[in-house]
Write a protein that holds these residues in place. Structure first.
Motif, PDB file in Angstrom:
ATOM      1  N   UNK A  47       0.821  -1.206   0.000  1.00 44.57           N
ATOM      2  CA  UNK A  47       0.000   0.000   0.000  1.00 44.57           C
ATOM      3  C   UNK A  47       0.852   1.253   0.000  1.00 44.57           C
ATOM      4  N   UNK A  48       0.233   2.321  -0.475  1.00 45.84           N
ATOM      5  CA  UNK A  48       0.870   3.646  -0.488  1.00 45.84           C
ATOM      6  C   UNK A  48       0.022   4.569   0.373  1.00 45.84           C
ATOM      7  N   UNK A  49       0.644   5.216   1.366  1.00 44.39           N
ATOM      8  CA  UNK A  49      -0.078   6.153   2.223  1.00 44.39           C
ATOM      9  C   UNK A  49      -0.155   7.511   1.532  1.00 44.39           C
ATOM     10  N   UNK A  50      -1.380   8.045   1.438  1.00 46.47           N
ATOM     11  CA  UNK A  50      -1.608   9.324   0.767  1.00 46.47           C
ATOM     12  C   UNK A  50      -2.238  10.307   1.741  1.00 46.47           C
ATOM     13  N   UNK A  51      -1.681  11.492   1.826  1.00 47.17           N
ATOM     14  CA  UNK A  51      -2.298  12.574   2.582  1.00 47.17           C
ATOM     15  C   UNK A  51      -3.401  13.169   1.709  1.00 47.17           C
ATOM     16  N   UNK A  52      -4.661  12.958   2.096  1.00 45.25           N
ATOM     17  CA  UNK A  52      -5.798  13.400   1.283  1.00 45.25           C
ATOM     18  C   UNK A  52      -5.776  14.902   1.045  1.00 45.25           C
ATOM     19  N   UNK A  53      -5.121  15.651   1.924  1.00 42.76           N
ATOM     20  CA  UNK A  53      -5.094  17.109   1.790  1.00 42.76           C
ATOM     21  C   UNK A  53      -4.293  17.562   0.580  1.00 42.76           C
ATOM     22  N   UNK A  54      -3.437  16.688   0.065  1.00 35.71           N
ATOM     23  CA  UNK A  54      -2.705  17.034  -1.155  1.00 35.71           C
ATOM     24  C   UNK A  54      -3.588  16.927  -2.394  1.00 35.71           C
ATOM     25  N   UNK A  55      -4.751  16.299  -2.229  1.00 37.14           N
ATOM     26  CA  UNK A  55      -5.682  16.127  -3.351  1.00 37.14           C
ATOM     27  C   UNK A  55      -6.955  16.953  -3.194  1.00 37.14           C
ATOM     28  N   UNK A  56      -7.566  16.898  -2.022  1.00 40.84           N
ATOM     29  CA  UNK A  56      -8.861  17.556  -1.805  1.00 40.84           C
ATOM     30  C   UNK A  56      -8.630  19.027  -1.480  1.00 40.84           C
ATOM     31  N   UNK A  57      -8.917  19.875  -2.432  1.00 41.14           N
ATOM     32  CA  UNK A  57      -8.735  21.321  -2.263  1.00 41.14           C
ATOM     33  C   UNK A  57     -10.082  21.965  -1.949  1.00 41.14           C
ATOM     34  N   UNK A  58     -10.108  22.812  -0.912  1.00 41.42           N
ATOM     35  CA  UNK A  58     -11.358  23.453  -0.499  1.00 41.42           C
ATOM     36  C   UNK A  58     -11.152  24.947  -0.281  1.00 41.42           C
ATOM     37  N   UNK A  59     -12.267  25.632  -0.021  1.00 42.88           N
ATOM     38  CA  UNK A  59     -12.181  27.025   0.400  1.00 42.88           C
ATOM     39  C   UNK A  59     -11.939  27.062   1.909  1.00 42.88           C
ATOM     40  N   UNK A  60     -12.130  28.210   2.526  1.00 38.81           N
ATOM     41  CA  UNK A  60     -11.845  28.374   3.952  1.00 38.81           C
ATOM     42  C   UNK A  60     -13.100  28.298   4.822  1.00 38.81           C
ATOM     43  N   UNK A  61     -14.098  27.561   4.378  1.00 41.55           N
ATOM     44  CA  UNK A  61     -15.295  27.356   5.192  1.00 41.55           C
ATOM     45  C   UNK A  61     -15.016  26.224   6.171  1.00 41.55           C
ATOM     46  N   UNK A  62     -14.373  26.557   7.279  1.00 35.83           N
ATOM     47  CA  UNK A  62     -13.965  25.541   8.228  1.00 35.83           C
ATOM     48  C   UNK A  62     -15.174  24.823   8.815  1.00 35.83           C
ATOM     49  N   UNK A  63     -15.038  23.522   9.004  1.00 38.28           N
ATOM     50  CA  UNK A  63     -16.050  22.559   9.436  1.00 38.28           C
ATOM     51  C   UNK A  63     -17.046  22.209   8.329  1.00 38.28           C
ATOM     52  N   UNK A  64     -17.061  22.960   7.242  1.00 35.28           N
ATOM     53  CA  UNK A  64     -17.948  22.662   6.113  1.00 35.28           C
ATOM     54  C   UNK A  64     -17.235  23.046   4.812  1.00 35.28           C
ATOM     55  N   UNK A  65     -16.014  22.567   4.650  1.00 39.08           N
ATOM     56  CA  UNK A  65     -15.205  22.956   3.502  1.00 39.08           C
ATOM     57  C   UNK A  65     -15.903  22.681   2.181  1.00 39.08           C
ATOM     58  N   UNK A  66     -15.885  23.681   1.301  1.00 37.71           N
ATOM     59  CA  UNK A  66     -16.502  23.542  -0.024  1.00 37.71           C
ATOM     60  C   UNK A  66     -15.406  23.190  -1.022  1.00 37.71           C
ATOM     61  N   UNK A  67     -15.614  22.119  -1.746  1.00 37.29           N
ATOM     62  CA  UNK A  67     -14.578  21.540  -2.606  1.00 37.29           C
ATOM     63  C   UNK A  67     -14.384  22.365  -3.866  1.00 37.29           C
ATOM     64  N   UNK A  68     -13.124  22.631  -4.203  1.00 34.20           N
ATOM     65  CA  UNK A  68     -12.754  23.196  -5.499  1.00 34.20           C
ATOM     66  C   UNK A  68     -12.586  22.007  -6.445  1.00 34.20           C
ATOM     67  N   UNK A  69     -13.623  21.726  -7.200  1.00 36.39           N
ATOM     68  CA  UNK A  69     -13.643  20.504  -8.004  1.00 36.39           C
ATOM     69  C   UNK A  69     -12.610  20.522  -9.128  1.00 36.39           C
ATOM     70  N   UNK A  70     -12.403  21.670  -9.721  1.00 28.71           N
ATOM     71  CA  UNK A  70     -11.441  21.749 -10.823  1.00 28.71           C
ATOM     72  C   UNK A  70     -10.037  21.447 -10.338  1.00 28.71           C
TER      73      UNK A  70
END
Length: 417
Positions: A135-158
């Protein structure tokens, strides 16, 4: 390529973690991305740390409980525990440093509570290695980009779609293990995607990678028409249309996170809800389909708050007053679960999150007389028949009722039923 998601209940004991490994081993050795939640009640402990920050004894107790819980799991899974303990200690030290910082509010919450998924995934990654699962360990934060709506982050899909592309060749050679629930802002802060948001994370990866399917492993036989903890003999759906499943989650069915369906439906990727304890059970397939004569779906949503706004000058509730109310709701990112108006008042039901409700009431009191009740349960019956319609309309303690051609909603005082 497939995506699997395992929740906290599937990871809460060493025995269950061993079972996760056996499920993965029996399904694939590559082309599989595994999304995991925090183990057991870890998120609750981390929330306690945030809530009691600067309260020394309570914080010390919670920290010790957090460390002991994960150390006990490590000791049961590994012969040589030193390297795994050291990896977990890094995350625990970062929690302590963050709590001692000047951060506060939802920003502090996200930096601390996100650590549960990171700790969980680190332990699983090392355990897979001891079991011969590459297995390869991946930090999801390197992929899932969001705005600064903390606790309800809105995904930057592009940006997220771009970020995940390097995983495609990597998945050809490895199982990738990563975290649910978390993302990252452009300026490097961690965000969370909403409580129980790991399902949503799995759907984001599934959609952006164009995976074959998403499988969510649960402690139930599949998606049911009612909560088995409240009903003795619920019906398990063999299949469900995307639209029906989306409405279920909207009304509060907690078997799937509400945001999970949309990214899958947009790409026509099926969602499989499978039983963790008995993988041989068929589970439920959610996809683009037509199912005739679905049984009534009954959803209970607890911890509700009823707010009523009454005009003070004997005018009627008009579009102007409604605009004021909805603007306040929008600014505080509060969703209405049920609403109703009379000539001089407007009442609505929302999830009770104390800090937000207090802010909302303060704003509304500038223009209205405001009354509120807490400790309520919203019962939604979708696809009701005559029997369920009559039964739930006659519940004791009803504070609000509303029906349409296919859906009945009843707001009752907790304890009824």
């Amino acid at each position: 390529m497939k995506v699997f998601k395992f929740g906290g209940a599937s990871l809460k004991t060493p025995e269950r973690i061993r079972h996760v490994a056996s499920i993965i081993r029996s399904h694939a050795t590559s082309d599989l991305l595994v999304v995991v939640s925090a183990m057991g009640k870890t998120t609750d402990l981390l929330e306690t740390l945030v809530a009691t920050n600067r309260t020394p004894q309570t914080m010390t107790d919670a920290r010790l409980a957090l460390k002991k819980y994960h150390y006990d799991i490590i000791d049961a899974l590994f012969k040589d525990t030193s390297f795994v303990r050291a990896a977990v200690d890094v995350q625990l030290e970062e929690i302590a440093d963050t709590l001692a910082s000047s951060l506060e509010g939802d920003l502090l919450y996200d930096q601390v509570v996100s650590k549960g998924e990171l700790i969980s995934s680190v332990i699983l990654h090392h355990y897979f290695a001891t079991e011969g699962i590459k297995s390869h360990w991946l930090d999801a934060r390197t992929c899932i980009s969001t705005d600064s709506s903390f606790r309800e982050g809105k995904v930057d899909w592009t940006l997220t779609a771009t970020n995940v592309q390097p995983l495609v060749p990597l998945l050809k050679e490895n199982i990738v293990i990563t975290q649910g629930f978390i993302g990252r802002t452009p300026d490097g802060f961690t965000t969370t995607l909403g409580r129980e948001g790991s399902d949503y994370t799995a759907a984001i990866f599934t959609s952006t990678l164009g995976a074959e399917s998403l499988t969510i492993w649960k402690d139930v036989a599949g998606v049911m028409n009612a909560d088995p903890k409240r009903f003795p003999s619920p019906v398990v759906f063999e299949e469900l249309p995307f639209k029906e499943a989306a409405e279920m989650t909207y009304y509060g069915a907690n078997v799937i996170h509400p945001k999970t369906i949309k990214p899958l439906a947009n790409k026509n990727i099926p969602l499989l809800v499978k039983n963790f304890d008995d993988p041989s059970l068929p589970g439920t397939r959610i996809h683009e389909c037509t199912v005739d004569q679905l049984p009534p779906l009954i959803v209970f949503k607890d911890n509700q708050c009823l707010i009523s706004c009454k005009v003070t000058d004997y005018t009627f509730i008009s579009e102007e007053q409604l605009s004021i109310i909805f603007h306040a709701l929008s600014e505080l990112d509060i969703r209405i679960n049920l609403m109703q108006n009379s000539a001089i008042s407007f009442s609505f039901c929302i999830d009770f999150r104390e800090s937000k409700v207090i802010k909302l009431i303060g704003r509304l009191q500038k223009r209205f007389e405001v009354y509120y009740n807490t400790g309520l349960t919203l019962i939604t019956i979708k696809n009701y028949d005559e029997a369920t319609f009559d039964t739930y309309r006659k519940q004791p303690g009803v504070m609000m009722e509303q029906s349409s051609r296919s859906t009945l909603q009843v707001l009752v005082k907790t304890g009824n039923p």
